[in-house]
Motif scaffolding. Structure first.
Motif, PDB file in Angstrom:
ATOM      1  N   PHE A   1       0.928  -1.150   0.057  1.00 33.77           N
ATOM      2  CA  PHE A   1       0.104   0.085   0.105  1.00 33.77           C
ATOM      3  C   PHE A   1       0.874   1.263  -0.010  1.00 33.77           C
ATOM      4  O   PHE A   1       1.829   1.282   0.694  1.00 33.77           O
ATOM      5  CB  PHE A   1      -0.793   0.106   1.268  1.00 33.77           C
ATOM      6  N   PHE A   2       0.429   2.234  -0.858  1.00 29.99           N
ATOM      7  CA  PHE A   2       0.950   3.455  -0.757  1.00 29.99           C
ATOM      8  C   PHE A   2       1.100   4.039   0.762  1.00 29.99           C
ATOM      9  O   PHE A   2       1.867   4.585   1.282  1.00 29.99           O
ATOM     10  CB  PHE A   2       0.471   4.587  -1.585  1.00 29.99           C
TER      11      PHE A   2
ATOM     12  N   ALA B   1      -3.895   1.780   6.570  1.00 26.93           N
ATOM     13  CA  ALA B   1      -4.212   1.729   5.026  1.00 26.93           C
ATOM     14  C   ALA B   1      -5.633   0.729   4.746  1.00 26.93           C
ATOM     15  O   ALA B   1      -6.366   1.225   3.885  1.00 26.93           O
ATOM     16  CB  ALA B   1      -3.222   0.957   4.228  1.00 26.93           C
ATOM     17  N   MET B   2      -5.746  -0.261   5.676  1.00 24.61           N
ATOM     18  CA  MET B   2      -6.736  -0.903   5.380  1.00 24.61           C
ATOM     19  C   MET B   2      -8.257  -0.043   5.817  1.00 24.61           C
ATOM     20  O   MET B   2      -9.265  -0.023   5.057  1.00 24.61           O
ATOM     21  CB  MET B   2      -7.155  -2.213   6.230  1.00 24.61           C
TER      22      MET B   2
ATOM     23  N   CYS C   1     -13.064   2.662   3.510  1.00 23.14           N
ATOM     24  CA  CYS C   1     -13.780   4.161   3.584  1.00 23.14           C
ATOM     25  C   CYS C   1     -14.173   4.413   2.243  1.00 23.14           C
ATOM     26  O   CYS C   1     -14.978   5.091   1.509  1.00 23.14           O
ATOM     27  CB  CYS C   1     -13.179   5.215   4.364  1.00 23.14           C
ATOM     28  N   MET C   2     -12.735   4.476   1.396  1.00 22.62           N
ATOM     29  CA  MET C   2     -12.872   4.952  -0.075  1.00 22.62           C
ATOM     30  C   MET C   2     -13.681   4.118  -0.941  1.00 22.62           C
ATOM     31  O   MET C   2     -14.445   4.707  -1.693  1.00 22.62           O
ATOM     32  CB  MET C   2     -11.328   4.976  -0.482  1.00 22.62           C
ATOM     33  N   LEU C   3     -13.613   2.877  -0.691  1.00 23.41           N
ATOM     34  CA  LEU C   3     -14.543   2.130  -1.633  1.00 23.41           C
ATOM     35  C   LEU C   3     -16.001   2.232  -1.568  1.00 23.41           C
ATOM     36  O   LEU C   3     -16.864   1.607  -2.544  1.00 23.41           O
ATOM     37  CB  LEU C   3     -13.769   0.595  -1.497  1.00 23.41           C
ATOM     38  N   ARG C   4     -16.328   2.833  -0.474  1.00 18.36           N
ATOM     39  CA  ARG C   4     -17.909   3.053  -0.235  1.00 18.36           C
ATOM     40  C   ARG C   4     -18.279   4.168  -1.043  1.00 18.36           C
ATOM     41  O   ARG C   4     -19.593   4.569  -1.060  1.00 18.36           O
ATOM     42  CB  ARG C   4     -17.951   3.076   1.319  1.00 18.36           C
ATOM     43  N   LEU C   5     -17.537   5.102  -1.506  1.00 15.30           N
ATOM     44  CA  LEU C   5     -17.696   6.195  -2.275  1.00 15.30           C
ATOM     45  C   LEU C   5     -18.460   6.047  -3.565  1.00 15.30           C
ATOM     46  O   LEU C   5     -17.974   5.032  -4.194  1.00 15.30           O
ATOM     47  CB  LEU C   5     -16.711   7.324  -2.319  1.00 15.30           C
TER      48      LEU C   5
END
Length: 305
Positions: A111-112, A164-165, A170-174
């Motif tokens: 992960f970045f 990172a997880m 949270c980002m994938l729910r947008l």
């Protein structure tokens, strides 16, 4: 932001570091040189530490991990950034953006954010190492045993992985509808959040908590370590000894100040459009400048290397 016609974004447009055409080519060569120095410096330091048994010590154990992290996360976005300087339309697919943000597609899909947070705690571990070496030299071999060093690095990677997880979930729910222009040169968290047509309250809260913990806690630990170090240095009677102690810590203080300072400017503020320009400039320091400086400052000022 409400969805306009019900369409969904399939690609993003990266504005880049600047939208002025006359600056694209000079910036390309500038960042190309920086990237080459970063790669050569960190890879050279990694190779030197591995091949030279004299450098198999605690300090170089942390330097090895620091160089590996810098080598990895600086390559997440820099190749794409260099290509964009020469492209007329800088686009990246939705999945490509998510990949660039969270997965390191060159080195084993790490992960970045994982590497960025890892660097926070590696720098903290190095500050603790310097504190023990200067303030408690007789206990150094016990306090910084191989088991202790391994535990510090394992804890660093676990903290980075959990952060990172949290961001990934949270980002994938947008949902992204019409707006697809990212005012940045990479798919960073805050610029992408501005494009969502769903509520980003939870995401911003997670950013504030996770990034706050990973900046504030290490910063406090580093300041305490160096406060004790400075107190100890001032008690040294020998001018030569005091100068050597200051020289040992100065490069670390420089790296820490740039890394944590620029990260705090980028993340510990509201994600408003007006503040993105300042954040974009500050992100250059923790993504490009610090990974380039670390091998130079630690090797050029180190007689062993």
């Amino acid at each position: 932001m409400a969805p306009g016609n019900g369409s969904f974004v399939t690609e993003f447009i990266l504005v880049g570091l600047t939208d002025q055409p006359d600056l694209q080519l000079p910036l390309f060569f500038l960042f190309l040189v920086m990237y080459m120095v970063t790669m050569l410096g960190n890879f050279g330091l990694l190779t030197l530490i591995v091949l030279n048994s004299y450098l198999h010590t605690t300090m170089y154990f942390f330097l090895f991990n620091l160089s590996f992290i810098d080598l990895c996360y600086s390559s997440v976005f820099t190749p794409k950034m260099l290509v964009d300087f020469l492209s007329k339309k800088n686009t990246i697919s939705y999945m490509g953006c998510m990949t660039q943000l969270y997965f390191f597609w060159v080195f084993f899909f790490f992960f970045f954010f994982f590497f960025v947070v890892s660097e926070c705690y590696v720098l903290t571990s190095m500050a603790y190492d310097r504190y023990v070496a200067i303030c408690n030299p007789l206990l150094y071999n016990i306090a910084m045993s191989p088991k202790m060093c391994s535990s510090l690095m394992l804890g660093s990677y676990l903290m980075a992985f959990s952060g990172a997880m949290a961001h990934t979930g949270c980002m994938l729910r947008l949902t992204f509808c019409d707006a697809n222009t990212i005012d940045h040169y990479l798919c960073d968290i805050l610029p992408v959040l501005q494009l969502s047509c769903t509520s980003t309250y939870v995401n911003e809260l997670v950013v504030f908590i996770v990034v706050g913990i990973n900046i504030i806690v290490p910063s406090l630990m580093i300041f305490v370590s160096y406060g004790l170090i400075l107190s100890n240095i001032l008690q040294i009677c020998s001018t030569e000894g005091r100068s050597k102690a200051f020289s040992t810590c100065s490069s670390h203080i420089t790296a820490v100040s740039l890394f944590f300072g620029s990260g705090a400017i980028m993340y510990l503020k509201p994600s408003s459009a007006g503040s993105m320009h300042v954040g974009k400039i500050s992100s250059v320091f923790y993504t490009n400048v610090v990974p380039m400086m670390n091998p130079l400052t630690y090797s050029l000022r180190n007689k062993d290397v």
